[in-house]
Design a protein around this motif. Structure first.
Motif, mmCIF file in Angstrom:
data_model
loop_
_atom_site.group_PDB
_atom_site.id
_atom_site.type_symbol
_atom_site.label_atom_id
_atom_site.label_comp_id
_atom_site.label_asym_id
_atom_site.label_seq_id
_atom_site.Cartn_x
_atom_site.Cartn_y
_atom_site.Cartn_z
ATOM 1 N N ARG A 39 3.081 4.779 6.973
ATOM 2 C CA ARG A 39 3.129 6.237 6.938
ATOM 3 C C ARG A 39 2.261 6.784 5.804
ATOM 4 O O ARG A 39 1.469 7.702 5.994
ATOM 5 N N ASP A 40 2.395 6.209 4.628
ATOM 6 C CA ASP A 40 1.604 6.682 3.490
ATOM 7 C C ASP A 40 0.106 6.506 3.752
ATOM 8 O O ASP A 40 -0.699 7.381 3.425
ATOM 9 N N GLN A 62 6.931 2.420 5.346
ATOM 10 C CA GLN A 62 6.417 3.368 4.364
ATOM 11 C C GLN A 62 4.923 3.165 4.140
ATOM 12 O O GLN A 62 4.161 4.118 4.016
ATOM 13 N N PRO A 79 12.023 6.433 -1.664
ATOM 14 C CA PRO A 79 10.998 5.527 -1.154
ATOM 15 C C PRO A 79 11.675 4.405 -0.366
ATOM 16 O O PRO A 79 12.576 3.756 -0.876
ATOM 17 N N LEU A 122 3.872 12.341 0.472
ATOM 18 C CA LEU A 122 3.768 11.117 -0.323
ATOM 19 C C LEU A 122 4.951 10.957 -1.275
ATOM 20 O O LEU A 122 5.196 9.881 -1.801
ATOM 21 N N GLN A 126 7.635 11.183 0.010
ATOM 22 C CA GLN A 126 8.524 10.691 1.073
ATOM 23 C C GLN A 126 9.403 11.790 1.667
ATOM 24 O O GLN A 126 10.470 11.518 2.206
ATOM 25 N N ASN A 169 8.416 2.502 -9.383
ATOM 26 C CA ASN A 169 8.474 3.353 -8.188
ATOM 27 C C ASN A 169 9.708 4.247 -8.178
ATOM 28 O O ASN A 169 9.667 5.363 -7.668
ATOM 29 N N ARG A 183 8.827 7.087 -10.365
ATOM 30 C CA ARG A 183 7.885 8.027 -9.744
ATOM 31 C C ARG A 183 8.586 9.073 -8.886
ATOM 32 O O ARG A 183 8.072 10.172 -8.703
ATOM 33 N N PHE A 235 -2.066 10.163 -7.246
ATOM 34 C CA PHE A 235 -1.490 9.249 -6.257
ATOM 35 C C PHE A 235 -0.677 8.155 -6.943
ATOM 36 O O PHE A 235 0.399 7.790 -6.480
ATOM 37 N N ARG A 236 -1.208 7.642 -8.048
ATOM 38 C CA ARG A 236 -0.505 6.541 -8.696
ATOM 39 C C ARG A 236 0.791 7.011 -9.346
ATOM 40 O O ARG A 236 1.655 6.196 -9.655
ATOM 41 N N SER A 237 0.938 8.310 -9.561
ATOM 42 C CA SER A 237 2.190 8.792 -10.134
ATOM 43 C C SER A 237 3.210 9.138 -9.052
ATOM 44 O O SER A 237 4.314 9.562 -9.358
ATOM 45 N N LEU A 238 2.838 8.980 -7.781
ATOM 46 C CA LEU A 238 3.753 9.322 -6.687
ATOM 47 C C LEU A 238 4.462 8.076 -6.161
ATOM 48 O O LEU A 238 3.905 6.980 -6.208
ATOM 49 N N PRO A 239 5.686 8.265 -5.641
ATOM 50 C CA PRO A 239 6.434 7.103 -5.135
ATOM 51 C C PRO A 239 5.930 6.677 -3.758
ATOM 52 O O PRO A 239 6.661 6.696 -2.782
ATOM 53 N N MET A 240 4.648 6.313 -3.695
ATOM 54 C CA MET A 240 4.059 5.920 -2.411
ATOM 55 C C MET A 240 3.632 4.458 -2.467
ATOM 56 O O MET A 240 3.560 3.871 -3.543
ATOM 57 N N ALA A 241 3.353 3.912 -1.278
ATOM 58 C CA ALA A 241 2.953 2.505 -1.219
ATOM 59 C C ALA A 241 1.676 2.296 -2.029
ATOM 60 O O ALA A 241 0.753 3.101 -1.964
ATOM 61 N N ARG A 242 1.635 1.221 -2.782
ATOM 62 C CA ARG A 242 0.511 0.969 -3.678
ATOM 63 C C ARG A 242 -0.812 0.790 -2.935
ATOM 64 O O ARG A 242 -1.868 1.044 -3.450
ATOM 65 N N VAL A 299 -0.994 9.240 5.978
ATOM 66 C CA VAL A 299 -1.121 10.524 5.277
ATOM 67 C C VAL A 299 -2.448 10.577 4.517
ATOM 68 O O VAL A 299 -3.164 11.578 4.552
ATOM 69 N N VAL A 300 -2.799 9.491 3.850
ATOM 70 C CA VAL A 300 -4.051 9.472 3.092
ATOM 71 C C VAL A 300 -5.261 9.437 4.030
ATOM 72 O O VAL A 300 -6.271 10.103 3.788
#
Ligand SMILES: Nc1ncnc2c1ncn2[C@@H]1O[C@H](COP(=O)(O)OP(=O)(O)O)[C@@H](O)[C@H]1O
Ligand SMILES: [Mg+2]
Lengths: 280, 321
Positions: free
Chosen positions: A25-26, A22, A16, B104, B106, B73, B76, A110-117, A29-30
């Motif tokens: 980009r995130d 990021q 991340p 997602l 990355q 993070n 994750r 989504f919350r378990s993924l290393p993506m922007a909050r 994607v969403v």
């Protein structure tokens, strides 16, 4: 199963990166995911269109004759109000969409993924803006058909549409917060709508404010809605620009922009905070 | 760091309900831990805390040495989660779902695409890859959901009741997939209400009830706690019970238990099928007529019953939503 391994060399996940890149980009994607959904559930867009088109037809042909507007016809007066109401209904899409993602467990994923909050909500609201832009385009064509015109040139008209989209974007963050709070898509749909009707009717959207009792006039002049409607009428050169002394009526473009930014800042902050702590 | 998953003193209450009441866990790298417990035991809550979805009221947890509360993070990007309810976007195709998850995580768009294709093959979804997930069966959705957890090849994977609600054939197929993952060295934590499932998939089992770990060990350890195998005989008439007990006692490791009204005699043995054959021959020689005989190995159901005083699967399944 065909292959007997889940491991493949060569494309491990990236780290991340954090930061704005990021986040952008995130969110994209969403947003792309939500736009795809919209193309696969066209009913949503169609119903999103039917309501304002019905309003245009009902108000202009059924009630138009009964409402007097200084300086022009009711149909031209009406359109800024309908446009504004239409973008505000982005609330409903966002609240129902986010609530649906909550109940389907997608928000957990989504919350378990290393993506922007902020990306899940930003991606939703961005997709809503695209949808609103599309609906506005179609609606503007219907409006042109029933006799609406812009009289101040294309640039001013375009800036009016930008103000509308900004308001819609801000409102869809209100929807995001409602969706996160209520979770059930049905409840979120109703909760997204229920306060919108009074809000839109307690404004200059459908009738001139000076026909209302005095105390209502004060509310109507400071209603965020009224600022955008007034700004659009001014930029379109449509009749019914209110000469009241209230500051938002004197400086509608600034007032509309400020209101939108204020709503946007407040509700994006509240929603992202709520999202972080969401318990599904 | 030895443990891929470590949790200490996890507490979480929802109002009056203590969902977690001091849970400690340690899963070595490459091991499979089964969290076994009835509905409402706190399994999902534990998974949600470990996967950064829920803040515990107290306690700490690390994944591969990274603190879950301080660096969520970073955690994750080390984990894959397959939640209790398949979390797939039903309006996207299987391929689009996996690509989105990859991006997602990355991954570069091109890598996410390649990875999605591999996983669709591996999970037998290649043919359905370009159909909206809405058209998938329950088993296909579950597979897609599991594939999504594997997109980034995370070293630690959480599976919350991966086979609940699936038909036996689909369950078996999923078990094989999970066994492959385990064999490749992925650390797994899976929750289940099925004792059979924990027995088959997990190296170590933690039995959870009312937010606490009430027992832990391998399936064999747990079985050993309530004794080994037993021979069970049901004689044809009550009058035969005494004679049958006399036959069984020399083979027994302990006292024979008798249930008068069912005419059932149970005796702990060691020696398995050979003992069973001897017993049958002896009963036959003495003309003791029997209705049923068998060698019974304790199941995890027995373990649960003896640990908690209630059977694992008798609780109301509707409560969990
Ligand atoms: N978000 C929540 N709000 C209130 N109670 C909850 C919530 N999540 C779980 N619980 C309660 O906590 C207990 C443990 O739930 P859970 O962890 O889902 O159990 P399991 O997954 O073992 O079935 C249950 O009594 C459940 O009702
Ligand atoms: Mg659960």
């Amino acid at each position: 199963m065909a292959i007997v391994t889940s491991k493949v060399a060569g494309h491990a996940p990236g780290q991340p990166r954090g930061g704005v890149v990021q986040m952008a980009r995130d969110s994209w994607v969403v947003a792309r995911r939500n736009l795809r959904r919209m193309t696969r559930i066209p009913e949503i867009v169609v119903f999103g269109l039917m309501q304002p088109v019905m309003f245009v037809l009902l108000f202009s042909y059924v009630m138009g004759g009964a409402i007097k507007v200084p300086g022009g016809g009711y149909r031209e007066f009406l359109m800024a109000g309908i446009f504004t109401q239409t973008v505000a209904f982005a609330v409903e899409g966002a609240s129902a969409g986010i609530a649906d993602d909550m109940t389907k467990g997608l928000v957990d994923r989504f919350r378990s993924l290393p993506m922007a909050r902020s990306a899940v909500l930003a991606g939703r609201t961005l997709a809503d803006v695209v949808q609103s832009a599309f609906i506005l385009l179609v609606l503007a064509m219907v409006a042109l058909l029933v006799g609406w015109r812009v009289h101040q040139g294309i640039l001013k008209a375009l800036s009016a549409f930008l103000l509308l989209l900004l308001l819609g974007y801000a409102f869809s963050w209100i929807g995001a917060l409602i969706g996160l709070s209520l979770r059930s898509p049905e409840a979120a749909t109703s909760a997204g709508l229920i306060w919108l009707f009074p809000l839109t009717f307690l404004s200059n959207a459908f009738v001139p404010v000076n026909t209302m009792p005095g105390w209502l006039q004060a509310i109507a002049y400071w209603n965020p809605f009224s600022a955008t409607v007034q700004a659009c009428r001014k930029l379109f050169g449509n009749p019914g620009v209110d000469g009241a002394h209230a500051w938002p009526m004197q400086h509608p473009v600034a007032a509309s922009t400020l209101w939108s930014l204020l709503i946007l800042a407040l509700f994006s902050w509240l929603s992202v905070r709520k999202y972080r702590n969401a318990v599904g | 760091m030895g443990a891929a998953i470590r949790a200490e003193g996890l507490m979480k209450s929802f109002g009056d309900i203590r969902a977690l009441d001091g849970v400690d866990l340690a899963v070595p790298e490459g091991a499979v831990l089964g969290l076994l417990g009835p509905n409402g035991a706190g399994k999902s809550t534990a998974v949600r805390v470990l996967t950064t979805l829920l803040r515990p009221d107290a306690g700490s947890a690390q994944i591969a040495g990274v603190d879950v509360l301080r660096h969520p993070n970073r955690v994750r990007s080390l984990i894959g989660l397959c939640g209790q309810y398949a979390a797939v976007d039903e309006y996207l195709t299987g391929r689009e779902n996996l690509q989105m998850v990859g991006e997602l995580y990355q991954m570069r768009a091109r890598d996410a695409k390649t990875r999605a294709r591999e996983l669709l093959e591996w999970f037998d979804l290649a043919e359905a890859a370009d159909r909206p997930a809405k058209t998938y069966s329950g088993g296909m959705r579950r597979r897609l959901d599991l594939a999504a957890a594997l997109v980034a090849q995370p070293p630690v994977i959480f599976l919350d009741e991966p086979t609940t609600g699936l038909d036996p054939r689909t369950r078996l197929a999923l078990w094989e997939l999970i066994e492959t993952l385990a064999a490749e060295g992925t650390t797994l934590l899976l929750t289940t209400q099925y004792l059979e499932e924990a027995d088959r998939l997990a190296h170590d089992i933690a039995v959870v009830d009312h937010g606490r770990v009430i027992a832990r060990g391998s399936a064999d350890d747990l079985k050993a706690r309530i004794g080994g195998e037993r021979v069970e005989v049901v004689v044809h008439e009550r009058e035969l019970i005494g004679a049958a007990v006399a036959v069984l006692t020399p083979y027994g490791e302990g006292r024979a238990g008798v249930e008068q009204h069912t005419r059932r005699i149970t005796v702990p043995v060691s020696g398995g099928a050979r003992v069973l054959a001897d017993v049958i021959r002896e009963l036959d020689r003495r003309n003791i007529l029997i209705d049923d005989i068998g060698l019974r190995r304790p199941t995890l159901d027995d373990v649960f019953l003896s640990l908690t005083g209630h059977a694992a699967e008798e609780t109301d399944p509707g409560k969990d939503a």
